[in-house]
Design a protein around this motif. Structure first.
Motif, PDB file in Angstrom:
ATOM      1  N   ARG A 222      10.928 -22.477  -3.427  1.00 60.57           N
ATOM      2  CA  ARG A 222      10.965 -21.686  -4.656  1.00 60.57           C
ATOM      3  C   ARG A 222      10.894 -22.578  -5.897  1.00 60.57           C
ATOM      4  O   ARG A 222      10.125 -22.319  -6.833  1.00 60.57           O
ATOM      5  CB  ARG A 222      12.252 -20.863  -4.697  1.00 60.57           C
ATOM      6  CG  ARG A 222      12.451 -19.938  -3.510  1.00 60.57           C
ATOM      7  CD  ARG A 222      11.453 -18.814  -3.515  1.00 60.57           C
ATOM      8  NE  ARG A 222      11.725 -17.870  -2.438  1.00 60.57           N
ATOM      9  CZ  ARG A 222      10.884 -16.934  -2.048  1.00 60.57           C
ATOM     10  NH1 ARG A 222       9.703 -16.806  -2.652  1.00 60.57           N
ATOM     11  NH2 ARG A 222      11.197 -16.109  -1.073  1.00 60.57           N
ATOM     12  N   VAL A 223      11.689 -23.615  -5.908  1.00 65.14           N
ATOM     13  CA  VAL A 223      11.721 -24.489  -7.084  1.00 65.14           C
ATOM     14  C   VAL A 223      10.401 -25.222  -7.249  1.00 65.14           C
ATOM     15  O   VAL A 223       9.928 -25.437  -8.375  1.00 65.14           O
ATOM     16  CB  VAL A 223      12.905 -25.470  -6.970  1.00 65.14           C
ATOM     17  CG1 VAL A 223      12.880 -26.486  -8.097  1.00 65.14           C
ATOM     18  CG2 VAL A 223      14.225 -24.714  -6.969  1.00 65.14           C
ATOM     19  N   GLY A 255      12.435 -17.734  -9.907  1.00 68.10           N
ATOM     20  CA  GLY A 255      13.829 -18.095 -10.158  1.00 68.10           C
ATOM     21  C   GLY A 255      14.787 -17.043  -9.641  1.00 68.10           C
ATOM     22  O   GLY A 255      15.829 -17.361  -9.058  1.00 68.10           O
ATOM     23  N   ARG A 256      14.431 -15.758  -9.874  1.00 68.91           N
ATOM     24  CA  ARG A 256      15.305 -14.692  -9.375  1.00 68.91           C
ATOM     25  C   ARG A 256      15.363 -14.680  -7.843  1.00 68.91           C
ATOM     26  O   ARG A 256      16.430 -14.471  -7.254  1.00 68.91           O
ATOM     27  CB  ARG A 256      14.813 -13.352  -9.915  1.00 68.91           C
ATOM     28  CG  ARG A 256      15.204 -13.094 -11.370  1.00 68.91           C
ATOM     29  CD  ARG A 256      14.840 -11.692 -11.795  1.00 68.91           C
ATOM     30  NE  ARG A 256      13.384 -11.523 -11.919  1.00 68.91           N
ATOM     31  CZ  ARG A 256      12.699 -11.785 -13.034  1.00 68.91           C
ATOM     32  NH1 ARG A 256      13.339 -12.238 -14.099  1.00 68.91           N
ATOM     33  NH2 ARG A 256      11.392 -11.590 -13.075  1.00 68.91           N
ATOM     34  N   GLN A 257      14.225 -14.904  -7.187  1.00 65.80           N
ATOM     35  CA  GLN A 257      14.235 -14.953  -5.725  1.00 65.80           C
ATOM     36  C   GLN A 257      15.072 -16.118  -5.208  1.00 65.80           C
ATOM     37  O   GLN A 257      15.824 -15.976  -4.233  1.00 65.80           O
ATOM     38  CB  GLN A 257      12.797 -15.067  -5.212  1.00 65.80           C
ATOM     39  CG  GLN A 257      11.961 -13.808  -5.437  1.00 65.80           C
ATOM     40  CD  GLN A 257      10.527 -14.000  -4.992  1.00 65.80           C
ATOM     41  OE1 GLN A 257      10.165 -15.040  -4.465  1.00 65.80           O
ATOM     42  NE2 GLN A 257       9.698 -12.982  -5.224  1.00 65.80           N
ATOM     43  N   ALA A 258      14.944 -17.266  -5.865  1.00 56.89           N
ATOM     44  CA  ALA A 258      15.748 -18.430  -5.445  1.00 56.89           C
ATOM     45  C   ALA A 258      17.233 -18.148  -5.623  1.00 56.89           C
ATOM     46  O   ALA A 258      18.061 -18.477  -4.755  1.00 56.89           O
ATOM     47  CB  ALA A 258      15.339 -19.670  -6.243  1.00 56.89           C
ATOM     48  N   LEU A 259      17.606 -17.533  -6.756  1.00 56.70           N
ATOM     49  CA  LEU A 259      19.015 -17.203  -6.985  1.00 56.70           C
ATOM     50  C   LEU A 259      19.522 -16.197  -5.958  1.00 56.70           C
ATOM     51  O   LEU A 259      20.658 -16.300  -5.478  1.00 56.70           O
ATOM     52  CB  LEU A 259      19.187 -16.650  -8.400  1.00 56.70           C
ATOM     53  CG  LEU A 259      19.095 -17.672  -9.533  1.00 56.70           C
ATOM     54  CD1 LEU A 259      19.169 -16.959 -10.886  1.00 56.70           C
ATOM     55  CD2 LEU A 259      20.211 -18.711  -9.418  1.00 56.70           C
ATOM     56  N   GLU A 264      22.954 -15.227  -1.213  1.00 61.67           N
ATOM     57  CA  GLU A 264      23.137 -14.806   0.182  1.00 61.67           C
ATOM     58  C   GLU A 264      23.711 -15.930   1.033  1.00 61.67           C
ATOM     59  O   GLU A 264      24.629 -15.720   1.820  1.00 61.67           O
ATOM     60  CB  GLU A 264      21.803 -14.335   0.753  1.00 61.67           C
ATOM     61  CG  GLU A 264      21.280 -13.043   0.144  1.00 61.67           C
ATOM     62  CD  GLU A 264      19.909 -12.680   0.675  1.00 61.67           C
ATOM     63  OE1 GLU A 264      19.355 -13.488   1.456  1.00 61.67           O
ATOM     64  OE2 GLU A 264      19.408 -11.594   0.332  1.00 61.67           O
ATOM     65  N   MET A 265      23.186 -17.123   0.832  1.00 61.34           N
ATOM     66  CA  MET A 265      23.682 -18.244   1.636  1.00 61.34           C
ATOM     67  C   MET A 265      25.115 -18.603   1.268  1.00 61.34           C
ATOM     68  O   MET A 265      25.958 -18.839   2.140  1.00 61.34           O
ATOM     69  CB  MET A 265      22.786 -19.459   1.447  1.00 61.34           C
ATOM     70  CG  MET A 265      23.206 -20.670   2.275  1.00 61.34           C
ATOM     71  SD  MET A 265      21.928 -21.911   2.324  1.00 61.34           S
ATOM     72  CE  MET A 265      20.667 -21.030   3.229  1.00 61.34           C
ATOM     73  N   GLU A 315       3.205 -12.723   2.497  1.00 61.51           N
ATOM     74  CA  GLU A 315       3.804 -12.825   1.168  1.00 61.51           C
ATOM     75  C   GLU A 315       4.028 -14.278   0.781  1.00 61.51           C
ATOM     76  O   GLU A 315       3.824 -14.668  -0.381  1.00 61.51           O
ATOM     77  CB  GLU A 315       5.120 -12.056   1.149  1.00 61.51           C
ATOM     78  CG  GLU A 315       5.835 -12.097  -0.194  1.00 61.51           C
ATOM     79  CD  GLU A 315       7.190 -11.396  -0.150  1.00 61.51           C
ATOM     80  OE1 GLU A 315       7.913 -11.450  -1.163  1.00 61.51           O
ATOM     81  OE2 GLU A 315       7.532 -10.803   0.900  1.00 61.51           O
ATOM     82  N   LEU A 316       4.455 -15.084   1.750  1.00 58.39           N
ATOM     83  CA  LEU A 316       4.670 -16.505   1.475  1.00 58.39           C
ATOM     84  C   LEU A 316       3.374 -17.183   1.057  1.00 58.39           C
ATOM     85  O   LEU A 316       3.336 -17.961   0.087  1.00 58.39           O
ATOM     86  CB  LEU A 316       5.252 -17.183   2.722  1.00 58.39           C
ATOM     87  CG  LEU A 316       5.459 -18.697   2.648  1.00 58.39           C
ATOM     88  CD1 LEU A 316       6.537 -19.035   1.631  1.00 58.39           C
ATOM     89  CD2 LEU A 316       5.824 -19.260   4.024  1.00 58.39           C
ATOM     90  N   VAL A 317       2.304 -16.902   1.779  1.00 59.28           N
ATOM     91  CA  VAL A 317       1.016 -17.491   1.429  1.00 59.28           C
ATOM     92  C   VAL A 317       0.545 -16.985   0.064  1.00 59.28           C
ATOM     93  O   VAL A 317      -0.027 -17.726  -0.743  1.00 59.28           O
ATOM     94  CB  VAL A 317      -0.012 -17.182   2.532  1.00 59.28           C
ATOM     95  CG1 VAL A 317      -1.411 -17.633   2.103  1.00 59.28           C
ATOM     96  CG2 VAL A 317       0.377 -17.862   3.833  1.00 59.28           C
ATOM     97  N   GLY A 318       0.804 -15.695  -0.238  1.00 56.36           N
ATOM     98  CA  GLY A 318       0.417 -15.144  -1.528  1.00 56.36           C
ATOM     99  C   GLY A 318       1.112 -15.826  -2.684  1.00 56.36           C
ATOM    100  O   GLY A 318       0.527 -15.981  -3.775  1.00 56.36           O
ATOM    101  N   GLN A 319       2.358 -16.244  -2.492  1.00 58.64           N
ATOM    102  CA  GLN A 319       3.065 -16.948  -3.553  1.00 58.64           C
ATOM    103  C   GLN A 319       2.401 -18.279  -3.871  1.00 58.64           C
ATOM    104  O   GLN A 319       2.332 -18.702  -5.038  1.00 58.64           O
ATOM    105  CB  GLN A 319       4.527 -17.170  -3.134  1.00 58.64           C
ATOM    106  CG  GLN A 319       5.340 -15.895  -3.038  1.00 58.64           C
ATOM    107  CD  GLN A 319       6.714 -16.145  -2.448  1.00 58.64           C
ATOM    108  OE1 GLN A 319       7.048 -17.266  -2.073  1.00 58.64           O
ATOM    109  NE2 GLN A 319       7.525 -15.090  -2.377  1.00 58.64           N
ATOM    110  N   SER A 320       1.914 -18.968  -2.840  1.00 63.19           N
ATOM    111  CA  SER A 320       1.204 -20.225  -3.086  1.00 63.19           C
ATOM    112  C   SER A 320      -0.136 -19.972  -3.741  1.00 63.19           C
ATOM    113  O   SER A 320      -0.597 -20.762  -4.592  1.00 63.19           O
ATOM    114  CB  SER A 320       1.016 -20.978  -1.764  1.00 63.19           C
ATOM    115  OG  SER A 320       2.260 -21.415  -1.255  1.00 63.19           O
TER     116      SER A 320
END
Length: 438
Positions: A222-223, A255-259, A264-265, A315-320
């Motif tokens: 994410r970062v 940033g919101r997804q990373a937060l 959760e963790m 979705e992961l590939v779409g983010q890249s």
């Protein structure tokens, strides 16, 4: 416990060969009594042998004082008692010497031989003395009772101290054996406790490694995307305001997804701490049970955690792709549900491989391949050589050097195969094969 060598030296607190001062005082008292007895009997011995009385008394005192060395040299004491038996002295010396000999750690054959010699000497002296009394006309027992008297005297002087000494020696060895076994059990329990502590430490290290790996996989991707978008935003802020706005929105979403994933963790970690606090309120458990409980809890957390799955790979590939990376995804075989651990590991491998492309080969065309086979799942992320670096778009992403190590640990932990390395064309390839039902 039996004290030998250095242990015996440490245990001794008395003078010379005595372990305690109490034993030295007892032996000195017995030696004084025996010396007084033998000295008194030395008067009659000197008169019968025609020797000066002081010489006979001195001989008796010296022989009786041999009890002082009974613990150090019991054989010598018994031999001295046998030697002075013809002089009709040293009853206390004989009794105490035989008792000490029988209670010692000497072989039974030596104890039996010396006890037999002492009994034979006492029997012969008793027979000779009784016959002399009969010849001198002294009012004594009848001649028919002389053998019975001699045998009774020999057995009465020899048998009781020998039997008592054997009993005391056997009891002492039994107690020492029980102490040795108790010490051995204590050492074994201590060793088990140390091993349990080592296993608990190993379990804690494994859990820390797992958490660190999960944190790395969650945050790094994410970062990295946020940094790439921020670099693009900086480059186009003045030239293309609309694209800058779009990139800023993507940075906010990342940033919101990373937060969210971090929350959760951290929630899982707090739940684990609460479980530990509740466990601390329970009665103490044996170390091995505590290790088993910790391992079971870690395993249950690893399985029950809601992690990513292969259905989210698009979705992961779409983010890249949203960052400008040219990524194509191909899936071979019929998609099917696998175990949560396998799907999460496969997702993390692809995620970390894409993160490495962002870090080390920005702008390179990347191919992501996923193949469903009969009993395994294969994945491959391969990037072509990156184009010439543009200073305006260089995100300068830092690298901790733990990405490939973490991927290898994840795959190997499930019994899979992991291979990574440069390609002939100047790119880089990451491949992994996982069993479908790990």
């Amino acid at each position: 416990m039996t004290t030998t060598g250095d242990d015996r030296t440490t245990a001794m607190t008395g003078p010379w060969w005595w372990e305690r001062w109490r034993g030295a005082a007892l032996d000195a008292g017995l030696a004084a009594l025996s010396a007084a007895e033998c000295g008194a009997e030395g008067v009659a011995f000197a008169r019968d042998a025609g020797l000066p009385v002081p010489l006979g008394v001195g001989f008796g005192v010296l022989a009786g004082a041999a009890l002082l060395i009974r613990r150090r040299w019991p054989i010598a004491v018994v031999l001295i008692s046998i030697a002075i038996t013809p002089a009709q002295m040293g009853v206390l010396l004989t009794v105490v010497g035989l008792y000490t000999l029988a209670a010692s750690e000497l072989p039974r054959r030596i104890i039996g031989a010396l006890a037999g010699m002492s009994m034979a000497g006492t029997l012969i002296v008793a027979l000779v003395r009784a016959n002399q009394d009969m010849a001198e006309g002294s009012p004594s027992i009848g001649s028919e009772f002389i053998p019975f008297f001699a045998v009774t005297a020999a057995i009465g002087v020899t048998a009781p101290p020998v039997l008592l000494g054997l009993y005391v020696g056997a009891r002492r060895r039994l107690v020492e054996g029980m102490r040795e076994r108790a010490d051995s059990l204590e050492r074994e329990l201590q060793l088990l406790a140390e091993r349990a502590e080592e296993r608990a430490e190993w379990a804690r290290n494994e859990e820390r490694t797992r958490i660190a790996r999960e944190m790395h996989d969650v945050v790094a991707h994410r970062v990295s995307l946020m940094v790439v978008h921020a670099a693009a935003l900086q480059a186009v802020a003045r030239k293309d305001p609309e694209k800058a706005v779009k990139n800023a929105a993507l940075v906010g979403d990342m940033g919101r997804q990373a937060l969210t994933e971090l929350r959760e963790m951290l929630g899982v970690l707090r739940t684990g701490d609460g479980t530990k606090a509740k466990a601390a309120e329970k009665p103490a458990e044996p170390p091995l049970a505590a290790v088993a409980f910790a391992a079971a809890a870690a395993a249950s957390r690893a399985v029950d955690e809601d992690g990513p799955c292969l259905a989210e790979l698009e979705e992961l590939v779409g983010q890249s792709r949203a960052t400008g990376m040219a990524v194509d995804l191909s899936v071979e075989g019929e998609a099917r549900d696998c175990s949560a651990e396998v799907e999460q590991t496969a997702y993390r491998v692809v995620q970390e491989a894409l993160t490495n492309v962002h870090k080390h080969a920005a702008g390179a065309k990347t191919h992501v391949r996923l193949a469903y086979r009969s009993a395994e799942i294969a994945m491959q992320v391969e990037n072509e050589p990156p184009p010439e670096a543009d200073a305006s778009s260089d995100a300068r992403l830092p690298s901790g050097g733990n990405g490939l190590v973490g991927m290898r640990e994840r795959v190997m932990g499930l019994g899979g195969v992991f291979v990574s390395g440069p390609t002939d064309g100047g790119g880089f390839r990451v491949s992994a094969v996982l069993p479908a039902a790990a």
